[in-house]
Every structure is written in structure tokens, then in C-alpha cells.
Design an enzyme around this catalytic site. Structure first.
Site, PDB file in Angstrom:
ATOM      1  N   GLU A   1      -4.364   7.984  -2.840  1.00 27.82           N
ATOM      2  CA  GLU A   1      -4.885   6.735  -2.277  1.00 27.82           C
ATOM      3  C   GLU A   1      -5.264   5.754  -3.377  1.00 27.82           C
ATOM      4  OE1 GLU A   1      -4.312   6.885   0.827  1.00 27.82           O
ATOM      5  OE2 GLU A   1      -5.018   4.872   1.287  1.00 27.82           O
TER       6      GLU A   1
ATOM      7  N   HIS B   1       1.900   4.518  -2.835  1.00 22.75           N
ATOM      8  CA  HIS B   1       2.066   5.970  -2.625  1.00 22.75           C
ATOM      9  C   HIS B   1       3.447   6.413  -3.090  1.00 22.75           C
ATOM     10  CE1 HIS B   1      -1.553   6.953  -0.459  1.00 22.75           C
ATOM     11  NE2 HIS B   1      -1.323   6.107   0.521  1.00 22.75           N
TER      12      HIS B   1
ATOM     13  N   HIS C   1       0.827  -1.206   0.000  1.00 22.55           N
ATOM     14  CA  HIS C   1       0.000   0.000   0.000  1.00 22.55           C
ATOM     15  C   HIS C   1       0.866   1.262   0.000  1.00 22.55           C
ATOM     16  CE1 HIS C   1      -3.610   2.410   1.154  1.00 22.55           C
ATOM     17  NE2 HIS C   1      -2.697   3.162   1.737  1.00 22.55           N
ATOM     18  N   GLU C   2       1.762   1.352   0.972  1.00 23.36           N
ATOM     19  CA  GLU C   2       2.619   2.538   1.050  1.00 23.36           C
ATOM     20  C   GLU C   2       3.552   2.613  -0.156  1.00 23.36           C
ATOM     21  OE1 GLU C   2       1.715   4.686   3.046  1.00 23.36           O
ATOM     22  OE2 GLU C   2       0.516   3.426   4.394  1.00 23.36           O
TER      23      GLU C   2
END
Lengths: 529, 529
Positions: free
Chosen positions: A322, A296, A292-293
Site C-alpha cells: 500500500e 501496486h 493507485h493500482e
């Protein structure tokens, strides 16, 4: 040796800037150059602030925090001064004149529009109030961390009350249209309003609550016992790094650290840092959190270098940001095809945990869905309900329909209403997220919007990359990252969220694709079809 | 979540400062307060710069370094501006007036004297030159690290030439008395001159070269084979942390990280960081390196809090700083009594490495002394010869008697002259230290002075703590740290090096105590008595 900073430095920025002050004889080119130098200086301050923020969250010693928060206050105040100075006003007035503006390059034009917007907003805010606020939030974060650890909401309440009070006053200073909360939404998702969100979130809630019920009642629930075996942190870390690399995350332009509440931060495209945390009894926290990160981080690492040193060198909105993290976490990381490639890798790092678990069982297990307390550990099916809960609470707080002291009960009531469960402690309820302690109101909706955007992007990507699943099976993730860079990353903040959406998908915010995706996926996982 | 710095901040520092500008009607108290606010702002900038420097040396991604060095340039230039501004001049002029000065508190008085000294110096230096220099040194450090790794001096030479050239010009700008090198010495050791150093270093050299010969030729050399067995980094790290704690290093006010060239850095007394490196084939690098840096850190952690936010909140000189690190490394860490307590601890962390090594053999082994190439791994007996070598080369470079291109040969010749050995590569010769790449000339002598000071302090401590060795045997290091805090740490930069020495020992710089200590210790270790 003891390190000493170098006492001997003076850049020529200042001189350039002082020259530019009030000198109306400067050529347009010189004015533009002076403006860009000025922006570069602001951006350099922000990079220093960013590093301090990363440090505060990744192991800064606690006895230094109070003094460090003053350093943050000092530099932030300088940034504020520069963004609202007479000098900035001079640049904006001179360079946005119609015939001047037309002669400028695209990047400088974009900078002017961004700075103009910010100038108008910031100049409406009393200086002292902001100074106090920055110091407050720096301290509130430590208070939050301690309150969460000790499950002690009352110790955090006074901080949160001041923070909410500030946000209410902020709306008054800036002004609002339609709903007071719109002003805060605009901070993170320009163009979005309560009207739009009530519609999109309404549709989501209407379709997902029954889906959750359907899935919860499914007779054939996935096996999950194998998920919770001991998986040493150091092995999870090595695995996380391999996965990040396969996503095309550049470790020469970043690093991976641990923290309480994982985040990614772009200091500049050559230094974009990812943080994660390791739960030795549930490897999913680190694996999916890191993916997830990492999503980003890919965004920030791949912004066109021409935007470095400008306010355009960042993601265009929280929601689009996001959409990138969620695209990687869910459409890639929770996709069966991805694990057809990576299951053996996972097995190599884990101590025999998956030896007698076949891929189908594993795939169903990591996609187990249903009501739970912790947002960041929620499944993609129920996630948006966690967000809608926060959205409604924030809306009520900002509109004065709810007070902080009543927040824990309000939180728990809504959890029951949405998911049919009630937190036993505030630590697993109202205290679970860092956002409010950082002063962020209006941020949460971006998460749900990220899901909606991601599903819309995936739909568009399918046209260009019809063999998406084959690439995952082959572990060839580069074309996927390239597509996202070409369509989203490269533009930084130069394109507005809704323009990116329009250019890629041809339409506006549309929750239908997410809903279809979730129904199809979870009816498959739960063998309801 | 993706971290966003808070856009909304403005401190009231600025207002206070602007108010103070030119307003001669301000009361003395208000002027002093405005002055201290101004210093606080400078100190906050320096803390941000310090954190960036720590980060650059402990894992900042390389692709971000170039941009980061510009951030350092920007903030350093602001610090320079503030230290040399009309505003600073105004404070100095008004507050140092005789009858005003007399009414001020001690801390403010000390700040004024320090700022006055710095103002006079800095205002003699061309702004652009310094700006270039700061950017240069930030880049030079990466170049040095790469050159050292690849044993490629020529790739580093152009950087070093610019750095030496700058330091030569620096001497011209500032001016000098007696010897050009004195101006650079004053940067690190106020009050010390080439005349004093030639005397002290001459005496050291005269006495130590024969001692080295005596020890090298001793028939009964210590066994050392057991030192070089595999000792896993993670175990060395755990051990290092336990030793730091026993030294009274406060981990709530610091942290331990790894780096290429270990250092300690005080950001504020609540955040003083130690770095070390782990050689799995020689545990001494980490153990004694950590004790050494821990000694620096104790100094910065124990400065009286009343100095926070002032230029006095740091060690008074590099030499006194070094006296602290060397006191702990040698008088404590290489003392037999210390290991009577800690040998079992070491054994617990090491994988059987010392099982059949008795304490006496171990003690002699860790104190093995003799000619070697790497300064930071040199023994305390030969260490000062490594320094005298650098001192003579720096003196020659600054006085134009030596050029950078000739440095590798000059280095190797002196190594042969002093220690009878010649480096096979520049990596183990002229490229071994980070200092020159950071622009530091005049720094090295402080190391040898640190030995001399430390021996003088130990002599004085013996009067107050006659049972020094018993405390080490009992692992009670608190009284030793308290003595150093009472006599050295607490004063920060408020006392000059020679004043501290005078107040504690009653005399000036005196090499006799170090020479006596070394002779006694090494004749014991080598069983020559």
C-alpha cells in the site's frame, strides 16, 4: 473453431518429486533442486488461481460462478496439501539442518524460512473447515456485490457471520499473543501488533481529527463544480493508459480492465494486471484509482526475476504494498508539480471540462478534503480515519465484543463519532468494501500503515532525489520508479516490512512524517498559512 | 487493493479418494461416488486450463506467456496423471465388471466407457514427450502469430517440424489401422476413416469444382462494392451482441471478446465464451464469424446439466460441433429469410452503408462465392475445397510423403489445382490457420464433415419445422435452437457422432444433401435458373 485443451501432457516435475521422496541419499544440491521444483509447482497452481480470481472480478458470466468457485476450491486445496504435505515436511527438516542450510543459496534459504513459517501455521488448521471457507468466500463475493447493489445487508449477513466465525476459530487454531486480533494482523503485516497500532493510530487520530475540523471550517474552500462534468469512459480509459505508461507501467507485462472494486494482481512479473472503474461524472475515481493500482503493479512487475516460481515473488506485506500505491497516488498524483506537466494532457482528453479552470483552481479542487462516506473515494487527509474505524470494528468482532447483526449500526455510529456524518444507506456504509466478503480480516490496517510508510519513504527519497518536484514537472518519472525498485520492489518478500523500513529510513514505524506532510499540504491547499 | 489468493483451503475430495484407494470393501455406490468425485476433480483442472487458454488468446500480456505456458504444462500434466493413474485403473477395473456395471446409472456408465477409451490411449504415450509437447504448443502459438504477422514461415518452421514429428510418433505409439492418419482422425471424429473421407470428399470435389466454375463464369455477378465501406468496430460489436441474443445465446452464461483467430470455448455450461474479430472494411467477418461461434456456444450452453463434472460435458465430436456452427452461419445467417427480418437492424447499426442497397442486392452480395485464399473468409460453396486441400496435406505429412519445409509450395500448388489461384504470401497461404501451431492434426476434416452433417440435419429438421423460413422472417429462432438442443446439444458426449446422425436422419454420412443445397442456392444467387 471450438477450443479444446490438449489432452496429452505429463511434466517431469512429478518424477523428480517422487524420486526425491524419502531418498536420503540425494546430494544437498539435488535436494535443493527438488525443493525448488516443488515450490515452482505450487507457484504454478497459484498463478492459475490468480487468473481465475482476476476473471471472476472482470466479467466472468454469473451462471458460471458457482462451478468456478469449485474449481478454485479444488486447486486451492491442492496448494494447501502441497504446503502441508509430508514431502514439504521432508524438505524443511532436511534442508534446514544447520550445516545443510549454510551451504544453500540466498533465494532457497528465504524460501525455506517462508515455507517453514507457513507450514507451522497451516498444519494447525482443520482441512474441511478451510475447504468450506474457500467455497464460502467465492460465493460470498457475488452475494456481497448483489447486496451492495440492492442496499440489502440482511441478504449478505449470513455469509459474513460464517466468515467472521471462521476467523474467530482461526485465531483459536493458530493461537495468539496479547490480543486475538494480532494473529490476523500477522497475516498481512508481520511484526505489527495491536499495541503498536493503538499507538500509531492513536497519534494519527489525535492530530488529524482537529486538522479535519480546521480544514472543514476554513473560509476559503476550493471550487469543485468543474470536477463533476461529463467525462466519457473511453476518454478516461485512454488518459489512464497514458498516465500508467508515464509511471513506467509496462503494458507488455500487464493490461487494464474494469471492475466493481479496483485492484491489481501479479500473476507473475511478466503479467501484472490493473483494474479500474470509470465514473463519467467524476474523472478522479479512474485517474487516481488507476495511479493507485499502478503503484501496486509497479511493485509486482519489478521484483527480481530470480524469485519467480518461489513464495518470495510478491510484495513483502500489504502495508508495504500500500505504501507503493499511495506513494504514487498522493506524493506523485496529487502533487501540483505532477499536474504542471499533465494538466494539458487531461484537457486534451476531456470535452472542454477544464477550459476555464486555471491550474491552481484545479490543484485545489482535486485536493478538496473533508468528511465523506466512501473509503476508496476519501481524500488522503481523512482516509486514515476510515481505516481506524474498520480497525476498531474488526478488533471488536474478532474479540467477540461485537456481532455481525449489530455491524451496520456500529459502523454508522463510528462514522458520526470520527467524521460527524452518518450514512443514509448500508451501501454507502458497511457494504462498501469487498474485503470482508473475501474473508479478509486484519487487512484494513495495512492501508493506514501504507500512508505512514509512504511518508517515511518520501522523506528518505528526498535525500537521494532532492529535485523530486522538478522531475514531476518534466514528466520524468523513471528515476522515482528506479529508486522504489532499488529500495523496495526488487526484494519481493525476501525482506520483512520493518527491515525494509529500517534499511531505507533508519527507524521503525513513525507517523510523524505523515502528520507533518498532511498539515503542511492541507494548510497550503486551504490557504491557512 | 492488491488481490491475494486464499492460502487456506483443502477439499475433502482427496480424503474421499484416498479412502477409496485399494479399499475393496466399499459398496458399489461408494465406489461410483468416489469415481465421480475423481472425475469432478479432473474436470475442475480442465476448466482452469480452459480459462488460461481463453486468456492467452484474448489479451494476456506477451511477457507473461512463457511462464503461463509452464502453468499450463503443470496442470495438464496433473490431468494426464489422473487419467492414467493406478487409481483410475482401479476404478475402471472394479466398476466395469459385468455385474457391477449393470447396476450403475447411465451417466456413470458413459463416463466409464469414455475414461476406458482414453486410458487405453494415453497409457501408450511416453510422459516426457507429452510434457515437452504441451510446452511446445503453447510457445508455438505465439511464434505462429508473429510469423503470420511478419509473413515469415521459416521462423515458424522449426516449431511446426517438432509438432509434426510428435504427431507421427503419436501414431506409432497408439498404433493404426489402414492408414496412419486414421489414428489422428479418431481424436476428433470417432468412427471416421480415410476410406470414408476419400469417398465423401471425392464426391464433394467432383460436384463442387464444376459448380465453382459455373458460378465464376455466370454473366450476372452480384454487386459487392457496398460490402467494403467503413463500419466502426463498436457498432459491429453492438450488432453482433444483438444477433447472438436473438440466437438464444445466453449472455449470463457467456461473454463476447476479440481475438486473432475467433473461437468459442465451453468452460462449463454456465460459462461458454465466444470470441470474434472486427474488420472495419468488411462487416461480414464479424457478423458471420460471431453467428458461427455462437452456434458452437449454443451447443456447449445446452448440454444437459447432469453431465457437468464429467468427460461427457462437451460436444461429441469436432464434426458435430462444426455442424452446429455451420447450421447457424449458413442455413440461418446466409438465408434470405433471416435478412428479411434483420436487414433493418443491420442498417440501424451501420453508418448509412446500405441506404441505397435493396434486400435482393444485399442477399446476393453476402452470398458472393468464388475462389479465395483465406479459409475462414471463404464462402460456403468453396469452403470444403479449402478443407480437402488441408486434409490431403496432413495425410501426406503424417504418412511421411511430405516434409514441413516443402509445405508452403505444396500448399500453393494445391490452391492452384483446386481453385485456380496462387497465394502471393505465406500469410495468406500456409500460415493462415492457428490449428497446426496448437498441435492439431486430423482436426480440419471435421469442418467439411460439419457442412455435410449440417445439410443432413437441415433435411431432417424440415420434417419437424416445415415453416423454417417463416420463423426466420419473424425472428423467432427459439424453436430452431430447441430442435437442435433436443436432437443434438443435450446429449453432450454421451452419443457418438454417427449415432446422432443415425437417430436424427436414419442414415450415415451422406454428401448428397449438401451438394443439392449448394447447387440450388448458388444457381439462385447467380440467377442461373
Amino acid at each position: 473453431m471450438i477450443w479444446r485443451y490438449n489432452k496429452k501432457a505429463k511434466s517431469n516435475h512429478c518424477k523428480l518429486l517422487h524420486k526425491s521422496k524419502g531418498e536420503c541419499v540425494l546430494s544437498i544440491e539435488k535436494k535443493a533442486t527438488a525443493f525448488r521444483e516443488y515450490l515452482k509447482k505450487i507457484s504454478n497452481y497459484q498463478e492459475a488461481i490468480g487468473l481465475m480470481a482476476w476473471d471472476l472480478r472482470t466479467g466472468a458470466p454469473k451462471k458460471g460462478v458457482e462451478q468456478r468457485s469449485e474449481v478454485l476450491g479444488t486447486l486451492s486445496s491442492e496448494v494447501f496439501s502441497m504446503k502441508t504435505s509430508e514431502e514439504m515436511k521432508g524438505f524443511l527438516d532436511e534442508l534446514t539442518e544447520e550445516k545443510t542450510f549454510g551451504q544453500l543459496d540466498e533465494v532457497t534459504k528465504g524460501c525455506l524460512l517462508e515455507c517453514q513459517k507457513e507450514y507451522k501455521k497451516l498444519t494447525k488448521v482443520p482441512a474441511e473447515e478451510y475447504s468450506k471457507f474457500v467455497v464460502l468466500t467465492a460465493k460470498a463475493e457475488s452475494a456481497w456485490a448483489e447486496a451492495k447493489e440492492k442496499n440489502d445487508f440482511p441478504s449478505f449477513q449470513p455469509y459474513l457471520e460464517k466468515i467472521v466465525d471462521f476467523n474467530r476459530k482461526y485465531v483459536d487454531w493458530i493461537g495468539y499473543e496479547g490480543n486475538k486480533y494480532n494473529t490476523l494482523l500477522d497475516e498481512y503485516e508481520p511484526g505489527l501488533t495491536v499495541d503498536i497500532l493503538d499507538g500509531v493510530f492513536g497519534q494519527l487520530r489525535e492530530e488529524i481529527v482537529p486538522l479535519v475540523k480546521e480544514v472543514t471550517e476554513a473560509s476559503n474552500q476550493p471550487a469543485t463544480d468543474f470536477l463533476f462534468k461529463h467525462f466519457p469512459s473511453k476518454d478516461q480509459e485512454a488518459l489512464s493508459k497514458e498516465i500508467l505508461s508515464s509511471m513506467q507501467y509496462d503494458f507488455d507485462a500487464g493490461r487494464l480492465d474494469t471492475t466493481v472494486h479496483p485492484f491489481a494482481i501479479g500473476l507473475n512479473p511478466g503479467d501484472v494486471r490493473v483494474t479500474t472503474k470509470y465514473d463519467e461524472k467524476d474523472f478522479r475515481t479512474a485517474v487516481f484509482g488507476t495511479i493507485h493500482e499502478g503503484g501496486h503493479a509497479l511493485y509486482e512487475q519489478n521484483i527480481d526475476k530470480k524469485y519467480i516460481g518461489t513464495p518470495l515473488c510478491t510484495g513483502t506485506s500489504m502495508g508495504i504494498h500500500e505504501s507503493q500505491s499511495l506513494f504514487w497516488e498522493n506524493f506523485v498524483g496529487r502533487n501540483k508539480a505532477f499536474w504542471e506537466k499533465n494538466y494539458s494532457l487531461l484537457k486534451r482528453y476531456s470535452p472542454g471540462q477544464f477550459d476555464d479552470v486555471d491550474l491552481e483552481t484545479f490543484f485545489r479542487g482535486i485536493n478538496v478534503a473533508g468528511p465523506s462516506f466512501i473509503r476508496i473515494e476519501a481524500d488522503e487527509m481523512t482516509y486514515s480515519l476510515h481505516i481506524i474505524l474498520r480497525y476498531e470494528l474488526e478488533k471488536a468482532l474478532i474479540n467477540g465484543e461485537l456481532e455481525v447483526k449489530d455491524l451496520p449500526d456500529a459502523w454508522n455510529d463510528k462514522m458520526e463519532e470520527f467524521l460527524g456524518i452518518r450514512p443514509a444507506t448500508d451501501a454507502e456504509g458497511v457494504l462498501q468494501d469487498v474485503h470482508w466478503s473475501g474473508g479478509s480480516f486484519g487487512y484494513f490496517p495495512s492501508y493506514a500503515l501504507g500512508y505512514v510508510y509512504a511518508a517515511q519513504l518520501k522523506k528518505a527519497m528526498d535525500k537521494d532525489i532532492p529535485n523530486f518536484d522538478n522531475l514531476l514537472q518534466a514528466g520524468e518519472l523513471a528515476p522515482i520508479k528506479e529508486w522504489l525498485t532499488a529500495n523496495v520492489h526488487q526484494y519481493g518478500k525476501r525482506k520483512l516490512p520493518l527491515d525494509i523500513l529500517k534499511d531505507v529510513t533508519g527507524e521503525g514505524v513513525n507517523a510523524t512524517y505523515l502528520i507533518d506532510y498532511l498539515k503542511t499540504k492541507y494548510r497550503t491547499v486551504y490557504q491557512l498559512v
